[in-house]
Design a protein around this motif. Structure first.
Motif, short mmCIF file in Angstrom:
data_model
loop_
_atom_site.label_atom_id
_atom_site.label_comp_id
_atom_site.label_asym_id
_atom_site.label_seq_id
_atom_site.Cartn_x
_atom_site.Cartn_y
_atom_site.Cartn_z
N TYR A 148 -3.51 -4.97 -2.45
CA TYR A 148 -2.62 -4.76 -1.29
C TYR A 148 -2.32 -6.09 -0.59
O TYR A 148 -2.23 -6.16 0.63
CB TYR A 148 -3.28 -3.80 -0.28
CG TYR A 148 -3.67 -2.49 -0.89
CD1 TYR A 148 -2.73 -1.68 -1.52
CD2 TYR A 148 -5.00 -2.03 -0.84
CE1 TYR A 148 -3.09 -0.47 -2.09
CE2 TYR A 148 -5.36 -0.82 -1.40
CZ TYR A 148 -4.40 -0.04 -2.02
OH TYR A 148 -4.75 1.15 -2.57
N CYS A 149 -2.22 -7.15 -1.37
CA CYS A 149 -2.01 -8.49 -0.82
C CYS A 149 -0.83 -8.52 0.17
O CYS A 149 0.28 -8.07 -0.15
CB CYS A 149 -1.74 -9.45 -1.97
SG CYS A 149 -1.35 -11.12 -1.45
N LYS B 55 -10.15 -1.45 4.26
CA LYS B 55 -11.00 -2.60 3.90
C LYS B 55 -10.14 -3.86 3.67
O LYS B 55 -10.55 -4.97 4.01
CB LYS B 55 -11.79 -2.29 2.64
CG LYS B 55 -12.92 -1.30 2.85
CD LYS B 55 -13.67 -1.05 1.54
CE LYS B 55 -14.81 -0.08 1.75
NZ LYS B 55 -15.55 0.19 0.50
N SER B 56 -8.97 -3.67 3.10
CA SER B 56 -8.12 -4.84 2.86
C SER B 56 -7.67 -5.49 4.16
O SER B 56 -7.49 -6.71 4.24
CB SER B 56 -6.89 -4.45 2.03
OG SER B 56 -6.02 -3.64 2.78
N THR B 57 -7.50 -4.69 5.23
CA THR B 57 -7.14 -5.27 6.53
C THR B 57 -8.30 -6.10 7.09
O THR B 57 -8.08 -7.14 7.72
CB THR B 57 -6.77 -4.17 7.53
OG1 THR B 57 -7.91 -3.34 7.78
CG2 THR B 57 -5.62 -3.33 7.02
N PHE C 138 -9.58 -4.92 -4.20
CA PHE C 138 -8.69 -4.05 -3.41
C PHE C 138 -7.80 -4.87 -2.48
O PHE C 138 -6.69 -4.49 -2.18
CB PHE C 138 -9.51 -3.02 -2.60
CG PHE C 138 -10.56 -3.63 -1.72
CD1 PHE C 138 -10.23 -4.13 -0.46
CD2 PHE C 138 -11.88 -3.70 -2.13
CE1 PHE C 138 -11.19 -4.68 0.35
CE2 PHE C 138 -12.85 -4.24 -1.31
CZ PHE C 138 -12.51 -4.74 -0.07
N PHE C 139 -8.32 -6.03 -2.01
CA PHE C 139 -7.49 -6.86 -1.16
C PHE C 139 -6.27 -7.39 -1.92
O PHE C 139 -5.15 -7.39 -1.45
CB PHE C 139 -8.29 -8.04 -0.58
CG PHE C 139 -7.43 -9.09 0.05
CD1 PHE C 139 -6.83 -8.88 1.29
CD2 PHE C 139 -7.14 -10.28 -0.62
CE1 PHE C 139 -6.01 -9.84 1.86
CE2 PHE C 139 -6.32 -11.23 -0.07
CZ PHE C 139 -5.76 -11.02 1.18
N TRP C 140 -6.52 -7.92 -3.13
CA TRP C 140 -5.43 -8.49 -3.92
C TRP C 140 -4.45 -7.40 -4.35
O TRP C 140 -3.26 -7.65 -4.51
CB TRP C 140 -5.99 -9.22 -5.13
CG TRP C 140 -6.98 -10.28 -4.73
CD1 TRP C 140 -8.34 -10.20 -4.82
CD2 TRP C 140 -6.68 -11.54 -4.15
NE1 TRP C 140 -8.92 -11.35 -4.32
CE2 TRP C 140 -7.92 -12.19 -3.91
CE3 TRP C 140 -5.50 -12.19 -3.80
CZ2 TRP C 140 -7.99 -13.45 -3.33
CZ3 TRP C 140 -5.58 -13.45 -3.24
CH2 TRP C 140 -6.81 -14.08 -3.00
N TYR D 293 -14.32 -13.82 -1.92
CA TYR D 293 -13.03 -13.18 -1.66
C TYR D 293 -12.34 -12.76 -2.96
O TYR D 293 -11.57 -11.81 -2.97
CB TYR D 293 -12.14 -14.10 -0.82
CG TYR D 293 -12.56 -14.13 0.63
CD1 TYR D 293 -12.24 -13.07 1.47
CD2 TYR D 293 -13.29 -15.18 1.16
CE1 TYR D 293 -12.63 -13.07 2.79
CE2 TYR D 293 -13.70 -15.20 2.47
CZ TYR D 293 -13.37 -14.13 3.29
OH TYR D 293 -13.76 -14.13 4.60
N GLU E 10 -9.60 2.00 0.99
CA GLU E 10 -9.33 0.68 0.42
C GLU E 10 -8.34 -0.10 1.30
O GLU E 10 -8.49 -1.30 1.52
CB GLU E 10 -8.76 0.81 -0.99
CG GLU E 10 -9.81 0.97 -2.07
CD GLU E 10 -9.20 0.79 -3.46
OE1 GLU E 10 -7.96 0.70 -3.55
OE2 GLU E 10 -9.97 0.72 -4.43
N TYR F 13 0.83 -1.21 0.00
CA TYR F 13 0.00 0.00 0.00
C TYR F 13 0.85 1.25 0.00
O TYR F 13 0.38 2.33 -0.31
CB TYR F 13 -0.98 0.01 1.18
CG TYR F 13 -0.36 -0.14 2.54
CD1 TYR F 13 0.29 0.93 3.17
CD2 TYR F 13 -0.45 -1.34 3.23
CE1 TYR F 13 0.85 0.79 4.42
CE2 TYR F 13 0.11 -1.48 4.49
CZ TYR F 13 0.76 -0.41 5.10
OH TYR F 13 1.30 -0.54 6.33
#
Length: 527
Positions: free
Chosen positions: A114-115, A69-71, A110-112, A105, A66, A56
Motif C-alpha cells: 500500500y505504498c 499497520k501500513s499507516t 504490507f507497507f510496500w 522496514y 494491514e 488500498y
C-alpha cells in the motif's frame, strides 16, 4: 504526540484530525499495541469513494488491519527519512547508512503493498542489505529514484518487475553481488548508463574477461603441451595407466617392472645368479608375474632376435605351458615376463610329496599333451623337460616353463630327452648329481637292471601293486625305447601319448584331472 503522515492523500488528511498516536519506542511495539479507531473502516471506504486511485482501494477484499499497520509504518518512515513536514508531504524514503533500520522496514511487505503515492524517491544505499533483490519495493511504481547501491544483495534481478516503473529516471544498483545477466539487452535498462551497475555483477566485467582471455590464450597452449608431454611419458614409461585399447600388448617398460616389484626390492627377489635375477611382481591390474631379468650384454642383432623370439613365445597357449605375458627390451634392462606359478617343480614334488604311481602317470600324460601341442603347432620352439624346470600349479598341473625359439635339436633328440624325464619320474633319481656321466650313466643304469631287477631302479615310495608294477615296468620300457638311438625307427610323440594314455585308462580306479577330450591338442588355460 504525532500525527499520521499526510502522504496517504485524502485518507491521511481526514484521519489526522481524529487519530492521535503517541509514538512508542519502536515501530514493532506500535504495530503490536495500537489498534484502529472505531471509525477507521468507514473513513477508508469514504476515502476510496472520493479517491479510488489510492492503492488500498484496489485490494479486494480489503484487509483493514494491514492498511492500518501500513499507516503506522508510513508515520515512522516519514520521521526516519527526515522529511521537513511529514503531515503535508512524504516524497522520500531515506534510510541510507542505516544498517539496522533498512532491513526492518523492508520486512513490512504490507507497507510496500500500500505504498503511498507521494513517495518519489527511495534511498537505502550502504545499509548492509543482504539476500535477494527486495522486489516488494517495486510495488511503488510511481517512484523516480531508486538507490540500493553499496549493499550485499545477491542472486538474480527480476527484470520483468522493473517494467512497471515507467517514471524511474535514476537507478543505482552498483557495488552489489548480483548474478551476471545480460541486463544491458533490456529496453528498460537502456535508459540508464553503465555507472548505475558498476561492480554490481549484473554486467560482464570486461577487465575480467580480458584477464580470462589472456589466461586462456597463454594457459591453453601450456595445458596442451603438458598433456602431450604427459601422454608421451605414459606411452614411453607407464603405458599400463593408459586405456587398454591404447596399450601396446605384451611390451613392458623398466618403469612398469620397477613398480611391479616395489623398486626391485629384496623382498620380491626369488633367485639371483650371475646371468639372471628372478623377481615376483604384481602388475597394476593385480596379475602376479614372474620376471626374469638378464644381466648379460648382447649385441643389437641379438636384441632384435630376442624380441622376435618373445613375439613367438607370447602366442603359445596351452594348459600345460607357462604363459609368456611379454618382454622388456631396453638398453638398461632386458627381461621376460611370465605368469606366476605358486607351486613347486617336479623335482621337489618327487622328493617331498612321495606321489603314488597314479599321480606320476597322470603328470606324464599331461606333459606329453603340452609337448604334442608344441610339436604340432610350434615346431620351431624348443623346450626343457628336466624335472627341475617343469613346474606344478596349485592344482598339480605340470607346466613346461623354459622355451627356446629356433631350437636346433632334432625330433629324435627331443624324444630322447623325454625318455630321460620319464625314467626320472619312475626312479626318482637325479642323473646329474648321482651319476658321473650324467644322463647317459643314468640311462645305462636303468638298462642294466631292466627287466630282471626292476625293484632296484623303481622308487619304492610308489608302493606298487601287482597291476601297477606291470604298468610301471611297461613305462620303463617305453622310456628306454625313447632313449635308444640305435633303433631304426624311433617313436613319435603321438604314439607315446597313446601308450601312456592307454596305461592310465587301464588303472582300476583313477582320478581324472580335467578333461582329456582334447589330448594332444592345444587349448587355452582357464584362469
Amino acid at each position: 504526540m504525532a500525527s499520521i503522515s499526510a502522504t496517504l492523500s485524502l485518507f491521511l488528511i481526514t484521519i489526522s484530525t481524529s487519530l492521535y498516536i503517541t509514538l512508542s519506542p519502536s515501530v514493532i511495539e506500535d504495530l503490536k499495541n495500537l489498534t484502529p479507531p472505531p471509525d477507521f473502516n468507514s473513513t477508508i471506504q469514504t476515502n476510496c469513494f472520493k479517491t479510488p486511485s489510492l492503492r488500498y482501494c484496489n485490494s479486494s477484499p480489503m484487509d483493514f488491519d494491514e492498511i492500518f499497520k501500513s499507516t503506522i509504518v508510513a508515520s515512522h518512515l516519514c520521521n526516519e527519512s527526515k522529511n521537513p513536514n511529514c503531515v503535508e508531504t512524504f516524497p522520500k524514503i531515506d534510510l541510507r547508512n542505516r544498517p539496522l533500520l533498512a532491513p526492518l522496514y523492508l520486512s513490512f511487505s504490507f507497507f510496500w503493498k500500500y505504498c503511498p503515492l507521494s513517495i518519489l524517491s527511495i534511498d537505502m544505499s550502504n545499509s548492509s542489505l543482504k539476500g535477494n533483490f527486495p522486489v516488494d519495493v517495486l510495488h511503488c511504481t510511481q517512484i523516480q529514484v531508486l538507490d540500493l547501491s553499496l549493499n550485499e544483495l545477491s542472486g538474480d534481478v527480476d527484470i520483468v518487475s522493473f517494467s512497471t516503473l515507467t517514471n524511474l529516471t535514476v537507478l543505482n544498483l552498483s557495488c552489489n553481488q548480483f548474478a551476471e545477466s545480460r541486463i544491458s539487452d533490456s529496453q528498460f535498462f537502456k535508459r540508464f548508463n553503465s555507472s548505475s551497475f558498476i561492480h554490481s555483477g549484473l554486467l560482464p566485467d570486461h577487465k575480467k574477461f580480458k584477464i580470462k582471455f589472456v589466461i586462456f590464450l597463454v594457459g591453453f597452449p601450456i595445458f596442451v603441451i603438458l598433456m602431450v608431454g604427459c601422454f608421451g611419458w605414459l606411452c614411453l614409461h607407464r603405458p599400463d595407466f593408459l586405456p587398454r585399447i591404447l596399450q601396446t600388448k605384451h611390451r613392458f617398460t623398466p618403469s612398469i617392472l620397477k613398480a611391479a616389484t616395489n623398486g626391485f626390492s629384496k623382498k620380491n627377489l626369488v633367485l639371483k645368479s650371475e646371468a639372471v635375477d628372478i623377481y615376483k611382481g604384481t602388475l597394476r591390474d593385480g596379475t602376479e608375474v614372474r620376471i626374469e631379468i638378464y644381466r648379460d650384454d648382447i649385441s643389437r642383432d641379438d636384441c632384435r632376435k630376442f624380441v622376435e623370439e618373445c613375439k613367438v613365445l607370447v602366442q603359445l597357449c596351452h594348459k600345460n605351458l607357462v604363459q609368456v605375458l611379454g618382454w622388456c627390451n631396453n638398453r638398461r634392462l632386458r627381461a621376460i615376463v611370465t605368469e606366476w606359478v605358486e607351486g613347486k617343480n617336479v623335482e621337489m614334488w618327487l622328493a617331498v610329496s612321495n606321489p603314488p604311481w597314479k599321480h606320476r602317470l597322470r603328470l606324464l600324460m599331461e606333459v606329453v599333451e603340452g609337448v604334442c601341442y608344441l610339436e604340432e603347432r610350434w615346431p620351431e620352439v624348443g623346450y626343457d623337460l628336466r624335472t627341475n624346470s617343469v613346474l606344478l600349479s596349485n592344482d598339480l598341473e605340470p607346466l613346461i616353463s623354459r622355451f627356446k625359439v629356433g631350437d636346433q635339436n632334432s625330433s629324435s633328440r627331443r624324444i630322447c630327452k623325454f625318455g630321460v624325464f620319464l625314467l626320472e619320474i619312475i626312479a626318482n633319481r637325479r642323473p646329474q648329481d648321482e651319476f658321473k656321466t650324467g644322463e647317459a650313466g643314468f640311462v645305462e643304469y636303468i638298462r642294466m637292471h631292466y627287466p630282471g631287477n626292476l625293484q632296484k631302479v623303481m622308487d619304492e615310495k610308489m608302493k606298487l601293486t601287482e597291476i601297477t608294477f606291470d604298468q610301471a615296468k611297461q613305462a620303463l620300457g617305453l622310456g628306454l625305447m625313447c632313449t635308444d638311438n640305435s633303433r631304426n625307427r624311433q617313436l613319435c610323440f603321438g604314439q607315446i601319448f597313446n601308450i601312456i594314455s592307454s596305461v592310465y585308462d587301464s588303472l582300476p580306479s583313477h582320478d581324472h584331472k580335467g578333461s582329456n577330450t582334447d589330448r594332444g591338442k592345444g587349448h587355452k588355460r582357464v584362469r
